[in-house]
Design a protein around this motif. Structure first.
Motif, PDB file in Angstrom:
ATOM      1  N   PHE A   1      49.036  33.358   7.289  1.00  0.00           N
ATOM      2  CA  PHE A   1      48.785  32.664   8.553  1.00  0.00           C
ATOM      3  C   PHE A   1      49.961  31.782   8.984  1.00  0.00           C
ATOM      4  O   PHE A   1      49.863  31.083   9.995  1.00  0.00           O
ATOM      5  CB  PHE A   1      47.523  31.798   8.441  1.00  0.00           C
ATOM      6  CG  PHE A   1      46.256  32.598   8.336  1.00  0.00           C
ATOM      7  CD1 PHE A   1      45.641  33.089   9.467  1.00  0.00           C
ATOM      8  CD2 PHE A   1      45.690  32.860   7.097  1.00  0.00           C
ATOM      9  CE1 PHE A   1      44.466  33.830   9.382  1.00  0.00           C
ATOM     10  CE2 PHE A   1      44.517  33.592   6.991  1.00  0.00           C
ATOM     11  CZ  PHE A   1      43.909  34.089   8.134  1.00  0.00           C
TER      12      PHE A   1
ATOM     13  N   GLY B   1      52.878  32.215  10.406  1.00  0.00           N
ATOM     14  CA  GLY B   1      53.439  32.431  11.739  1.00  0.00           C
ATOM     15  C   GLY B   1      52.582  31.860  12.851  1.00  0.00           C
ATOM     16  O   GLY B   1      53.061  31.116  13.710  1.00  0.00           O
ATOM     17  N   VAL B   2      51.300  32.173  12.828  1.00  0.00           N
ATOM     18  CA  VAL B   2      50.408  31.728  13.900  1.00  0.00           C
ATOM     19  C   VAL B   2      50.179  30.217  13.834  1.00  0.00           C
ATOM     20  O   VAL B   2      50.118  29.550  14.875  1.00  0.00           O
ATOM     21  CB  VAL B   2      49.084  32.533  13.891  1.00  0.00           C
ATOM     22  CG1 VAL B   2      48.257  32.272  12.662  1.00  0.00           C
ATOM     23  CG2 VAL B   2      48.289  32.262  15.144  1.00  0.00           C
TER      24      VAL B   2
ATOM     25  N   GLU C   1      53.524  28.447  14.978  1.00  0.00           N
ATOM     26  CA  GLU C   1      53.710  28.563  16.429  1.00  0.00           C
ATOM     27  C   GLU C   1      52.781  27.609  17.180  1.00  0.00           C
ATOM     28  O   GLU C   1      53.178  26.970  18.160  1.00  0.00           O
ATOM     29  CB  GLU C   1      53.470  30.000  16.888  1.00  0.00           C
ATOM     30  CG  GLU C   1      53.668  30.206  18.378  1.00  0.00           C
ATOM     31  CD  GLU C   1      55.034  29.757  18.887  1.00  0.00           C
ATOM     32  OE1 GLU C   1      55.098  29.265  20.044  1.00  0.00           O
ATOM     33  OE2 GLU C   1      56.045  29.873  18.156  1.00  0.00           O
ATOM     34  N   THR C   2      51.564  27.458  16.716  1.00  0.00           N
ATOM     35  CA  THR C   2      50.625  26.539  17.354  1.00  0.00           C
ATOM     36  C   THR C   2      51.083  25.093  17.188  1.00  0.00           C
ATOM     37  O   THR C   2      50.973  24.296  18.125  1.00  0.00           O
ATOM     38  CB  THR C   2      49.203  26.740  16.780  1.00  0.00           C
ATOM     39  OG1 THR C   2      48.835  28.117  16.972  1.00  0.00           O
ATOM     40  CG2 THR C   2      48.194  25.844  17.464  1.00  0.00           C
TER      41      THR C   2
ATOM     42  N   CYS D   1      41.677  28.396   8.937  1.00  0.00           N
ATOM     43  CA  CYS D   1      41.887  29.845   8.847  1.00  0.00           C
ATOM     44  C   CYS D   1      40.633  30.519   8.287  1.00  0.00           C
ATOM     45  O   CYS D   1      40.644  31.708   7.999  1.00  0.00           O
ATOM     46  CB  CYS D   1      43.094  30.154   7.954  1.00  0.00           C
ATOM     47  SG  CYS D   1      44.631  29.398   8.495  1.00  0.00           S
TER      48      CYS D   1
ATOM     49  N   ARG E   1      39.731  25.256  16.258  1.00  0.00           N
ATOM     50  CA  ARG E   1      40.719  26.320  16.464  1.00  0.00           C
ATOM     51  C   ARG E   1      40.714  27.145  15.183  1.00  0.00           C
ATOM     52  O   ARG E   1      41.123  26.674  14.132  1.00  0.00           O
ATOM     53  CB  ARG E   1      42.118  25.755  16.713  1.00  0.00           C
ATOM     54  CG  ARG E   1      43.172  26.879  16.863  1.00  0.00           C
ATOM     55  CD  ARG E   1      44.557  26.313  17.100  1.00  0.00           C
ATOM     56  NE  ARG E   1      44.612  25.573  18.346  1.00  0.00           N
ATOM     57  CZ  ARG E   1      44.991  26.071  19.522  1.00  0.00           C
ATOM     58  NH1 ARG E   1      45.357  27.328  19.618  1.00  0.00           N
ATOM     59  NH2 ARG E   1      45.022  25.308  20.594  1.00  0.00           N
TER      60      ARG E   1
ATOM     61  N   PHE F   1      42.257  30.200  13.255  1.00  0.00           N
ATOM     62  CA  PHE F   1      43.426  31.073  13.230  1.00  0.00           C
ATOM     63  C   PHE F   1      43.015  32.424  12.668  1.00  0.00           C
ATOM     64  O   PHE F   1      42.366  32.504  11.624  1.00  0.00           O
ATOM     65  CB  PHE F   1      44.542  30.459  12.356  1.00  0.00           C
ATOM     66  CG  PHE F   1      45.102  29.202  12.954  1.00  0.00           C
ATOM     67  CD1 PHE F   1      46.014  29.249  13.986  1.00  0.00           C
ATOM     68  CD2 PHE F   1      44.687  27.979  12.477  1.00  0.00           C
ATOM     69  CE1 PHE F   1      46.527  28.092  14.547  1.00  0.00           C
ATOM     70  CE2 PHE F   1      45.199  26.792  13.022  1.00  0.00           C
ATOM     71  CZ  PHE F   1      46.107  26.858  14.056  1.00  0.00           C
TER      72      PHE F   1
ATOM     73  N   LEU G   1      44.385  36.689  12.201  1.00  0.00           N
ATOM     74  CA  LEU G   1      45.548  37.564  12.179  1.00  0.00           C
ATOM     75  C   LEU G   1      45.412  38.624  13.264  1.00  0.00           C
ATOM     76  O   LEU G   1      44.312  39.138  13.495  1.00  0.00           O
ATOM     77  CB  LEU G   1      45.687  38.215  10.802  1.00  0.00           C
ATOM     78  CG  LEU G   1      45.862  37.228   9.649  1.00  0.00           C
ATOM     79  CD1 LEU G   1      45.878  37.970   8.336  1.00  0.00           C
ATOM     80  CD2 LEU G   1      47.136  36.409   9.837  1.00  0.00           C
ATOM     81  N   ALA G   2      46.515  38.898  13.911  1.00  0.00           N
ATOM     82  CA  ALA G   2      46.485  39.893  14.995  1.00  0.00           C
ATOM     83  C   ALA G   2      46.423  41.307  14.441  1.00  0.00           C
ATOM     84  O   ALA G   2      46.703  41.621  13.365  1.00  0.00           O
ATOM     85  CB  ALA G   2      47.729  39.738  15.861  1.00  0.00           C
TER      86      ALA G   2
END
Length: 151
Positions: free
Chosen positions: A21, A23-24, A27-28, A130, A146, A148, A150-151
């Motif tokens: 997690f 990266g996400v 970035e947030t 997460c 929020r 998180f 994974l895409a």
């Protein structure tokens, strides 16, 4: 800067560059520039998890980044109002009410109880995790979550 309660899964991802997690979450953080709630249980749990990850250079980087953040108080805002005994009592009450409703562990309820306490005392910009099950418990406790994924 907004104050966010990021549970250990989100903070671990923020400090450890190879977490799934990372990266996400990173970035947030760049977009919102929050400060994170930090207290005795969070400190213990995050340090413990990062110690266990010190098996390669990425784990060492994560450990050093955490220790630097603790020394400089960069992003980590110590919450002296969060006392372990009172938060354990709140988590016990939350567990008694909702343990069968959510598939979360005891530490997950502890984080939700701590975040709820801060939210009621002074407000929080949000609760970051997460963990999908923990996010459900946090929403039910009235927190702005929020999650998180994974895409």
């Amino acid at each position: 800067m907004p104050l966010v309660y990021a549970d250990t899964s989100a903070l671990f991802a923020f400090f450890h560059p190879k977490d799934e997690f990372a990266g996400v979450v990173t970035e947030t953080v760049r977009r919102h520039s929050p400060d994170f709630v930090y207290w005795s249980f969070m400190q213990y749990e995050l340090r413990h998890n990062l110690r266990q990850a010190r098996v390669d250079s990425y784990g060492e980087v994560a450990w050093k980044a955490l220790r630097a953040a603790e020394r400089t108080q960069a992003r980590l805002r110590w919450q002296s109002d969060l006392k372990s005994d009172s938060i354990l009592e709140s988590a016990e009450e939350l567990s008694a009410q909702r343990a069968l409703e959510f598939q979360t562990g005891s530490a997950d309820f502890l984080h939700v109880a701590a975040a709820r306490r801060l939210h009621l005392l002074s407000g929080l910009a949000g609760f970051w995790t997460c963990d999908a099950e923990q996010s459900k418990a946090a929403k039910a406790a009235g927190l702005r979550v929020r999650l998180f994924v994974l895409a």
